[in-house]
Write an enzyme that holds these catalytic residues in place. Structure first.
Site, mmCIF file in Angstrom:
data_model
loop_
_atom_site.group_PDB
_atom_site.id
_atom_site.type_symbol
_atom_site.label_atom_id
_atom_site.label_comp_id
_atom_site.label_asym_id
_atom_site.label_seq_id
_atom_site.Cartn_x
_atom_site.Cartn_y
_atom_site.Cartn_z
ATOM 1 N N ARG A 128 0.826 -1.217 0.000
ATOM 2 C CA ARG A 128 0.000 0.000 0.000
ATOM 3 C C ARG A 128 0.861 1.267 0.000
ATOM 4 O O ARG A 128 0.531 2.268 0.643
ATOM 5 C CB ARG A 128 -0.961 0.032 1.208
ATOM 6 C CG ARG A 128 -1.973 -1.065 1.270
ATOM 7 C CD ARG A 128 -2.893 -1.151 0.067
ATOM 8 N NE ARG A 128 -3.501 -2.454 0.068
ATOM 9 C CZ ARG A 128 -2.973 -3.502 -0.575
ATOM 10 N NH1 ARG A 128 -1.888 -3.364 -1.335
ATOM 11 N NH2 ARG A 128 -3.526 -4.679 -0.503
ATOM 12 N N SER A 207 -11.261 4.663 3.022
ATOM 13 C CA SER A 207 -10.849 3.433 3.681
ATOM 14 C C SER A 207 -9.417 3.595 4.148
ATOM 15 O O SER A 207 -8.566 4.055 3.390
ATOM 16 C CB SER A 207 -10.958 2.289 2.663
ATOM 17 O OG SER A 207 -10.079 1.255 2.968
HETATM 18 C C1 FAD Z 1 -15.398 1.022 0.132
HETATM 19 C C2 FAD Z 1 -13.954 1.129 -0.232
HETATM 20 C C3 FAD Z 1 -13.216 -0.040 -0.441
HETATM 21 C C4 FAD Z 1 -11.876 0.018 -0.774
HETATM 22 N N1 FAD Z 1 -11.173 -1.139 -0.963
HETATM 23 C C5 FAD Z 1 -9.866 -1.087 -1.271
HETATM 24 C C6 FAD Z 1 -9.115 -2.289 -1.437
HETATM 25 O O1 FAD Z 1 -9.627 -3.396 -1.336
HETATM 26 N N2 FAD Z 1 -7.803 -2.186 -1.754
HETATM 27 C C7 FAD Z 1 -7.187 -0.973 -1.900
HETATM 28 O O2 FAD Z 1 -5.983 -0.950 -2.186
HETATM 29 N N3 FAD Z 1 -7.882 0.179 -1.734
HETATM 30 C C8 FAD Z 1 -9.190 0.152 -1.427
HETATM 31 N N4 FAD Z 1 -9.886 1.313 -1.241
HETATM 32 C C9 FAD Z 1 -9.202 2.598 -1.403
HETATM 33 C C10 FAD Z 1 -9.430 3.256 -2.784
HETATM 34 O O3 FAD Z 1 -10.352 2.539 -3.554
HETATM 35 C C11 FAD Z 1 -8.113 3.307 -3.537
HETATM 36 O O4 FAD Z 1 -7.183 4.073 -2.821
HETATM 37 C C12 FAD Z 1 -8.284 3.925 -4.929
HETATM 38 O O5 FAD Z 1 -7.077 3.776 -5.651
HETATM 39 C C13 FAD Z 1 -8.668 5.393 -4.853
HETATM 40 O O6 FAD Z 1 -8.912 5.828 -6.181
HETATM 41 P P1 FAD Z 1 -9.524 7.238 -6.466
HETATM 42 O O7 FAD Z 1 -9.407 7.479 -7.928
HETATM 43 O O8 FAD Z 1 -10.887 7.360 -5.877
HETATM 44 O O9 FAD Z 1 -8.499 8.182 -5.700
HETATM 45 P P2 FAD Z 1 -8.813 9.539 -4.925
HETATM 46 O O10 FAD Z 1 -9.552 9.244 -3.668
HETATM 47 O O11 FAD Z 1 -9.383 10.541 -5.848
HETATM 48 O O12 FAD Z 1 -7.305 9.975 -4.568
HETATM 49 C C14 FAD Z 1 -6.526 9.209 -3.663
HETATM 50 C C15 FAD Z 1 -5.100 9.768 -3.647
HETATM 51 O O13 FAD Z 1 -4.481 9.537 -4.913
HETATM 52 C C16 FAD Z 1 -4.130 10.772 -5.528
HETATM 53 N N5 FAD Z 1 -4.410 10.636 -6.965
HETATM 54 C C17 FAD Z 1 -5.562 10.210 -7.544
HETATM 55 N N6 FAD Z 1 -5.423 10.180 -8.876
HETATM 56 C C18 FAD Z 1 -4.161 10.587 -9.140
HETATM 57 C C19 FAD Z 1 -3.405 10.776 -10.338
HETATM 58 N N7 FAD Z 1 -3.916 10.556 -11.560
HETATM 59 N N8 FAD Z 1 -2.121 11.223 -10.232
HETATM 60 C C20 FAD Z 1 -1.583 11.482 -9.026
HETATM 61 N N9 FAD Z 1 -2.242 11.326 -7.862
HETATM 62 C C21 FAD Z 1 -3.515 10.892 -7.926
HETATM 63 C C22 FAD Z 1 -4.981 11.841 -4.857
HETATM 64 O O14 FAD Z 1 -4.358 13.101 -4.911
HETATM 65 C C23 FAD Z 1 -5.065 11.291 -3.449
HETATM 66 O O15 FAD Z 1 -3.892 11.598 -2.732
HETATM 67 C C24 FAD Z 1 -11.245 1.286 -0.906
HETATM 68 C C25 FAD Z 1 -11.986 2.475 -0.709
HETATM 69 C C26 FAD Z 1 -13.319 2.394 -0.367
HETATM 70 C C27 FAD Z 1 -14.079 3.659 -0.165
#
Ligand code: FAD
Length: 252
Positions: A128, A207
């Protein structure tokens, strides 16, 4: 997108990069700066090579790889967010991590002011964690390249004990790709982890869950304690280390 990043950087305006927003909690005061929502689209499959634009919806892209008969990310179905965010925290679940299939990340390097291509090793993936998370102000991920596996319609080896148990196979065996994906979605749904707009219990602001990482010695001591308390036949679940070196989970 790069122009918007440059404009913010040149004027010294704080920048918040947002993918799906599923791992972000914004304070009530809002964000004093530029919020850039990455919405780029692009799904390009060439044999087993896949390139995703950062704004692609991750779980939809996973579904398309399964439909294409390719293994490697099927157990990452149901994880909310964008493809571009997956390398940030080396997204993983149910025995798979993107660091095992990512070959390259194309990113805009805000410090150098240019687009760079980082190979898997350069991304410094661990549990992670990654180079991008370690240096959050530096890179904006533009595209992510993966190398998937054509295993004749089968999944990658099932590594996660719970998935293997539900599928009725031994860890390391393969199952039909669609079965692996559906099983993971079912397991995730059972834990309220798959967004259903009709079901409030699945609405989530993010999360911060990570598994504990134990070295061999610590795991042996833990296993002995479990057996002492629960009986000799009880085996604590364990997921062996992925290729990337795990680091201890953050506190809290
Ligand atoms: C219900 C739930 C279940 C989940 N299950 C898992 C799981 O099983 N495994 C797991 O690993 N994670 C899990 N997560 C966490 C989440 O899904 C991941 O972290 C996912 O990658 C977030 O994607 P996002 O596009 O929504 O990122 P965001 O929430 O929009 O951003 C997260 C971070 O990444 C940065 N970021 C986003 N896009 C970019 C980009 N293009 N370039 C640079 N920085 C960027 C943002 O600035 C921020 O710091 C879960 C979350 C939830 C709410």
């Amino acid at each position: 997108m790069i122009a918007a990043v440059r404009e913010a950087d040149d004027s010294g305006t704080p920048l918040l990069v947002i993918g799906g927003g599923s791992n972000l909690v914004i304070g009530d005061k809002g964000f004093d700066g530029t919020a850039l929502v990455v919405a780029t689209k692009g799904f390009a499959l060439d044999g087993t090579r896949l390139e995703l634009a950062a704004g692609e919806v991750w779980t939809d892209a996973v579904a398309r790889t399964v439909e294409a008969g390719l293994a490697g990310v099927e157990c990452l179905a149901g994880i909310p967010g964008s493809a571009g965010a997956t390398p940030i925290q080396n997204v993983g679940a149910y025995g798979q991590e993107v660091s095992s299939t990512i070959t390259e990340v194309v990113a805009y390097d805000r410090r150098a002011g240019e687009t760079v291509t980082l190979g898997n090793e350069d991304c410094a993936f661990s549990y992670r964690h990654s180079r991008f998370k370690a240096d959050p102000e530096r890179y904006v991920v533009l595209r992510v390249r993966f190398r998937l596996e054509d295993a004749g319609g089968l999944s990658g080896p099932v590594k996660y004990a719970e998935t293997a148990r539900v599928l009725g196979v031994a860890p390391g065996e393969r199952v039909p790709l669609a079965t692996a994906r559906e099983t993971v979605l079912k397991l995730r749904s059972g834990k309220g982890m798959v967004l259903d707009p009709e079901d409030h219990d699945t609405w989530s602001a993010g999360s911060f869950f990570t598994n504990p990482v134990l070295d061999d010695e610590a795991f042996a001591a833990f296993r002995a304690r479990v057996r002492e308390r629960l009986g000799d036949g009880v085996e604590p679940p364990r997921t062996p280390r992925a290729r990337a070196t795990p680091r201890p989970p953050p506190p809290g």
